[in-house]
Write a protein that holds these residues in place. Sequence first.
Motif, PDB file in Angstrom:
ATOM      1  N   ALA A 448       0.831  -1.211   0.000  1.00 26.32           N
ATOM      2  CA  ALA A 448       0.000   0.000   0.000  1.00 26.32           C
ATOM      3  C   ALA A 448       0.860   1.254   0.000  1.00 26.32           C
ATOM      4  O   ALA A 448       0.571   2.233  -0.707  1.00 26.32           O
ATOM      5  N   LEU A 449       1.953   1.240   0.772  1.00 28.62           N
ATOM      6  CA  LEU A 449       2.858   2.389   0.806  1.00 28.62           C
ATOM      7  C   LEU A 449       3.544   2.578  -0.541  1.00 28.62           C
ATOM      8  O   LEU A 449       3.729   3.713  -1.003  1.00 28.62           O
ATOM      9  N   ALA A 450       3.921   1.478  -1.166  1.00 28.94           N
ATOM     10  CA  ALA A 450       4.558   1.577  -2.482  1.00 28.94           C
ATOM     11  C   ALA A 450       3.593   2.145  -3.513  1.00 28.94           C
ATOM     12  O   ALA A 450       3.995   2.883  -4.420  1.00 28.94           O
ATOM     13  N   ALA A 451       2.308   1.825  -3.380  1.00 30.55           N
ATOM     14  CA  ALA A 451       1.307   2.314  -4.338  1.00 30.55           C
ATOM     15  C   ALA A 451       1.186   3.829  -4.314  1.00 30.55           C
ATOM     16  O   ALA A 451       0.828   4.447  -5.318  1.00 30.55           O
ATOM     17  N   VAL A 452       1.496   4.432  -3.155  1.00 23.93           N
ATOM     18  CA  VAL A 452       1.390   5.893  -3.052  1.00 23.93           C
ATOM     19  C   VAL A 452       2.782   6.534  -2.960  1.00 23.93           C
ATOM     20  O   VAL A 452       2.923   7.672  -2.532  1.00 23.93           O
ATOM     21  N   GLU A 453       3.809   5.766  -3.348  1.00 25.48           N
ATOM     22  CA  GLU A 453       5.188   6.260  -3.415  1.00 25.48           C
ATOM     23  C   GLU A 453       5.697   6.731  -2.052  1.00 25.48           C
ATOM     24  O   GLU A 453       6.451   7.704  -1.951  1.00 25.48           O
ATOM     25  N   ALA A 454       5.269   6.037  -0.988  1.00 25.53           N
ATOM     26  CA  ALA A 454       5.703   6.403   0.361  1.00 25.53           C
ATOM     27  C   ALA A 454       6.644   5.374   0.962  1.00 25.53           C
ATOM     28  O   ALA A 454       7.159   5.579   2.068  1.00 25.53           O
ATOM     29  N   ASP A 455       6.898   4.272   0.252  1.00 27.82           N
ATOM     30  CA  ASP A 455       7.701   3.191   0.847  1.00 27.82           C
ATOM     31  C   ASP A 455       9.148   3.606   1.085  1.00 27.82           C
ATOM     32  O   ASP A 455       9.772   3.189   2.071  1.00 27.82           O
ATOM     33  N   GLN A 456       9.700   4.461   0.223  1.00 26.19           N
ATOM     34  CA  GLN A 456      11.112   4.825   0.369  1.00 26.19           C
ATOM     35  C   GLN A 456      11.355   5.623   1.642  1.00 26.19           C
ATOM     36  O   GLN A 456      12.279   5.330   2.408  1.00 26.19           O
ATOM     37  N   TRP A 457      10.537   6.655   1.893  1.00 22.26           N
ATOM     38  CA  TRP A 457      10.787   7.447   3.100  1.00 22.26           C
ATOM     39  C   TRP A 457      10.406   6.694   4.378  1.00 22.26           C
ATOM     40  O   TRP A 457      10.996   6.936   5.438  1.00 22.26           O
ATOM     41  N   VAL A 458       9.455   5.755   4.289  1.00 23.79           N
ATOM     42  CA  VAL A 458       9.126   4.948   5.466  1.00 23.79           C
ATOM     43  C   VAL A 458      10.289   4.006   5.789  1.00 23.79           C
ATOM     44  O   VAL A 458      10.653   3.803   6.955  1.00 23.79           O
ATOM     45  N   ARG A 459      10.910   3.418   4.757  1.00 18.24           N
ATOM     46  CA  ARG A 459      12.069   2.532   4.986  1.00 18.24           C
ATOM     47  C   ARG A 459      13.240   3.318   5.583  1.00 18.24           C
ATOM     48  O   ARG A 459      14.083   2.751   6.308  1.00 18.24           O
ATOM     49  N   ALA A 460      13.304   4.618   5.272  1.00 20.49           N
ATOM     50  CA  ALA A 460      14.407   5.446   5.782  1.00 20.49           C
ATOM     51  C   ALA A 460      14.205   5.850   7.244  1.00 20.49           C
ATOM     52  O   ALA A 460      15.133   6.369   7.875  1.00 20.49           O
ATOM     53  N   LEU A 461      13.014   5.622   7.793  1.00 20.26           N
ATOM     54  CA  LEU A 461      12.768   5.943   9.199  1.00 20.26           C
ATOM     55  C   LEU A 461      13.573   4.998  10.098  1.00 20.26           C
ATOM     56  O   LEU A 461      13.907   3.885   9.698  1.00 20.26           O
ATOM     57  N   PRO A 462      13.888   5.419  11.324  1.00 17.92           N
ATOM     58  CA  PRO A 462      14.745   4.595  12.200  1.00 17.92           C
ATOM     59  C   PRO A 462      14.265   3.157  12.381  1.00 17.92           C
ATOM     60  O   PRO A 462      15.065   2.226  12.357  1.00 17.92           O
ATOM     61  N   ASP A 463      12.953   2.972  12.559  1.00 16.05           N
ATOM     62  CA  ASP A 463      12.412   1.634  12.795  1.00 16.05           C
ATOM     63  C   ASP A 463      11.396   1.217  11.735  1.00 16.05           C
ATOM     64  O   ASP A 463      10.573   0.330  11.975  1.00 16.05           O
ATOM     65  N   GLY A 464      11.445   1.877  10.578  1.00 19.53           N
ATOM     66  CA  GLY A 464      10.536   1.501   9.504  1.00 19.53           C
ATOM     67  C   GLY A 464       9.077   1.618   9.923  1.00 19.53           C
ATOM     68  O   GLY A 464       8.647   2.660  10.441  1.00 19.53           O
ATOM     69  N   LEU A 465       8.313   0.557   9.713  1.00 20.26           N
ATOM     70  CA  LEU A 465       6.897   0.560  10.064  1.00 20.26           C
ATOM     71  C   LEU A 465       6.667   0.719  11.561  1.00 20.26           C
ATOM     72  O   LEU A 465       5.587   1.154  11.989  1.00 20.26           O
ATOM     73  N   ASP A 466       7.647   0.358  12.372  1.00 25.17           N
ATOM     74  CA  ASP A 466       7.495   0.428  13.828  1.00 25.17           C
ATOM     75  C   ASP A 466       7.953   1.769  14.402  1.00 25.17           C
ATOM     76  O   ASP A 466       8.019   1.936  15.622  1.00 25.17           O
ATOM     77  N   THR A 467       8.258   2.730  13.547  1.00 26.48           N
ATOM     78  CA  THR A 467       8.658   4.060  14.000  1.00 26.48           C
ATOM     79  C   THR A 467       7.451   4.817  14.538  1.00 26.48           C
ATOM     80  O   THR A 467       6.392   4.857  13.897  1.00 26.48           O
ATOM     81  N   ARG A 468       7.615   5.422  15.724  1.00 26.43           N
ATOM     82  CA  ARG A 468       6.528   6.221  16.301  1.00 26.43           C
ATOM     83  C   ARG A 468       6.462   7.570  15.603  1.00 26.43           C
ATOM     84  O   ARG A 468       7.479   8.245  15.420  1.00 26.43           O
ATOM     85  N   VAL A 469       5.254   7.957  15.226  1.00 31.12           N
ATOM     86  CA  VAL A 469       5.029   9.234  14.553  1.00 31.12           C
ATOM     87  C   VAL A 469       3.947   9.999  15.306  1.00 31.12           C
ATOM     88  O   VAL A 469       3.320   9.479  16.230  1.00 31.12           O
TER      89      VAL A 469
END
Length: 577
Positions: A448-469
Motif C-alpha cells: 500500500a505504501l509503495a502504491a502511493v510512493e511512500a515506501d522509500q521514506w518509510v524505509r528510511a525511518l529509524p524503525d521503519g513501520l514500527d517508528t513512532r510518529v
Amino acid sequence: MKLPIADGRTIRRRLGGLVLAYRGQLAGVLVLQLGAAFAGIALPWVMGRVVDQIQAGTTLEWVRRVMIGTVVLVAVGAALSFLAEYQARVLGERVFAKLREDLVETVTHLPLSTVEGAGTGDLLGRTTHDVERVQFMVRQGISSIMVLATTIVVTVVAAVATSPLLAVVLVVEVPVVGALMRWYLPRTVPSYRAGAAAWADLSGVANETIDQAETVDAARLADLRAARLDRSIREIWRLERYGAWMRVVLVGCLGLAVLIPVLLMALVGAWAIGAGWTTLGVVTTMTLYAYQLRGPVWEVTFWVDQIQSSEASLARIFGVDLVDPDREPTDARPSGREMRVRGVRYAYRAGEDVLHGVDLDLRPGETLAIVGPSGAGKSTFGRMLAGIHPPTAGSVEVGGVELTDLDEDVLQRQVVLVTQEHHVFVGTVASNMRLARAGADTGEMWDALAAVEADQWVRALPDGLDTRVGAGGIPLSPAQAQQLALARIVLMDPHTLVLDEATSLMDPTAARSLERSLGLALRGRTVIAIAHRLYTAHDADRVAVMMDGRIVELGAHDELVAAGGEYASLWKSWQRG
C-alpha cells in the motif's frame, strides 16, 4: 446550532450503567470497605470499654491485652483500607476508560452534517476540557464516595447501638449542613454549566484561529481574533473566580458546622453522666464517633460540590450520544458497482440549496474528474457520492441500493472519500495503517505504501513501520501525512474512491506522479477526482463541469475542449497559468 445537553435522569442512568457494568469489582470493594469501616468503629468502642473498666478497677494485664488487640485491630483496618482504596481506584480507572472509549466511539459515528453545524469548538470542548473535568470525579470520586458512605452508615449504626440517647446529637449538624448546601448549590451549579460552555467556546476560537492562521494573517484579522480570545478568557476568569469565592464561603461555614456535634456530645455527655444515665466510657466512645464523622461529613459536601461541577460536563459528554442519526441503515446489499445519481439536491440551511437537481451515471472502473470554480458545489457533491451526507432530495445509489440505506461498514467497502485534510495518529506507522484494516500484514502495508510512493521514506525511518510518529514521535510533513492517508485507502480496498483535492498539499510535479501511481494501484476501480489542477481532468476518462450546483458539461477532455464551452475556457486559463 449546538449539540444536545443530557438531562439529570440521563446522566444518572448512563453513569449508573457504567458503574454497574463492573458490579463484581464493585461488590468486592464494598466488602473490603465494610471491613475497614467495622475496624474503624471498633476502636472507639474499645477505648470506651477501657475507660469504664479502669474506673471499675481492672488489672494492668487486662489493659495490656486490650491494647495489643487494639494495635492488631488498627493494623487489620489499615490493611483493609489499603486494599479497598486500591481496588476502588482500579475500578475508577476502568470506568473512566470505558467513559472515554464510549465517547470516542460515539464521536466517530456522529453525522458529519451535525458536527459541521455545531462547529468544531463545541465537540472539541466536550472531548477535551469536559473529559478532564470529570476524570478526577470518576477516578477518585467513586472510591471516596463509597468509603464515605460506608463509614457514615456503619458509624451511625454503631452509635445508635451504643447509646440511642446520645446518638441524637450526631444528627444535629444534618439540618445545618443541609441548609448550607441548599444555599450554595443554586448559586454555583449555573456557573459550572456556564463555565463548561465558556471553555468550549474558548477551545473553538483558539482552534479555528490556529488552524486558519494563514487566512487570519492574510485578511489582517489578528486583532479581531485576539479580541475574541480575550472576551472568552475574561468570561472564564469571571466564572472561575465566582466559583472559587463560593467554595471559600462553603469551606468556612462547614468548618464550624462539623464541630457542633463534637462540642455538643461532650456537653450533653457530661450532663448525662451526672444524671446517671450513662458512663464515662460510653461518652468517650460517642465523642470519638462524633469526631470520626467530622471528616466524612466534610468530605461529603466537597464531593457534592464536585458532583455538581462534574454533572455539567457529564451532561455535555452524554449529550453527544443524543444526536439524532441522519439515516436509518437497512439490511439491503448492493447487487453491483454501478452508481446512479438522480435529482440530488442539498441544502446546508433550509431553503438555500447548494446542489440543484444533479443527475449522473458513473461507469464502473472509470475515472471521472469534477472541475469548476470555487463554490460550485464540487466538494458537497463528492460527499453525496461518498454517502457522507444524505441528500436533501433525490437519490444516490450503488448497485440499486441507496447509500444511506447501507450500514457504515458496508458503505466503506463500497465507496470512500479522501479529502485534503489529514491526520497522523499517535503511534507507529503500522498502527496508523491498520486503522484502515486491523488485520493487514506487513507485506500488504508495504504494498500500500509503495502504491502511493511512500515506501522509500518509510524505509528510511529509524524503525521503519514500527517508528513512532505524531505527537511525541517523529513529525511527518503534510505531504507525508497525506501519502499515509492515501495508503490507508489502498488498504481499505473500496471499489469506488472520491478524491477531494487529495494531493493538494504536494507540489504539482510530485502530485502528478503520485496520482499516476495511485491510478495504477486502483486500476479497475471507479475514481471520482475533484480537482483544481486540470491535468487531473486531462488524464480522466470523463470530465464533469459544475457551475452553481449543477453539472453543465459532461464528456471526455478532447470533446469538451472542442465544444468551446465552460471547460474549454477553464482549460485555456489553466494553460496560460
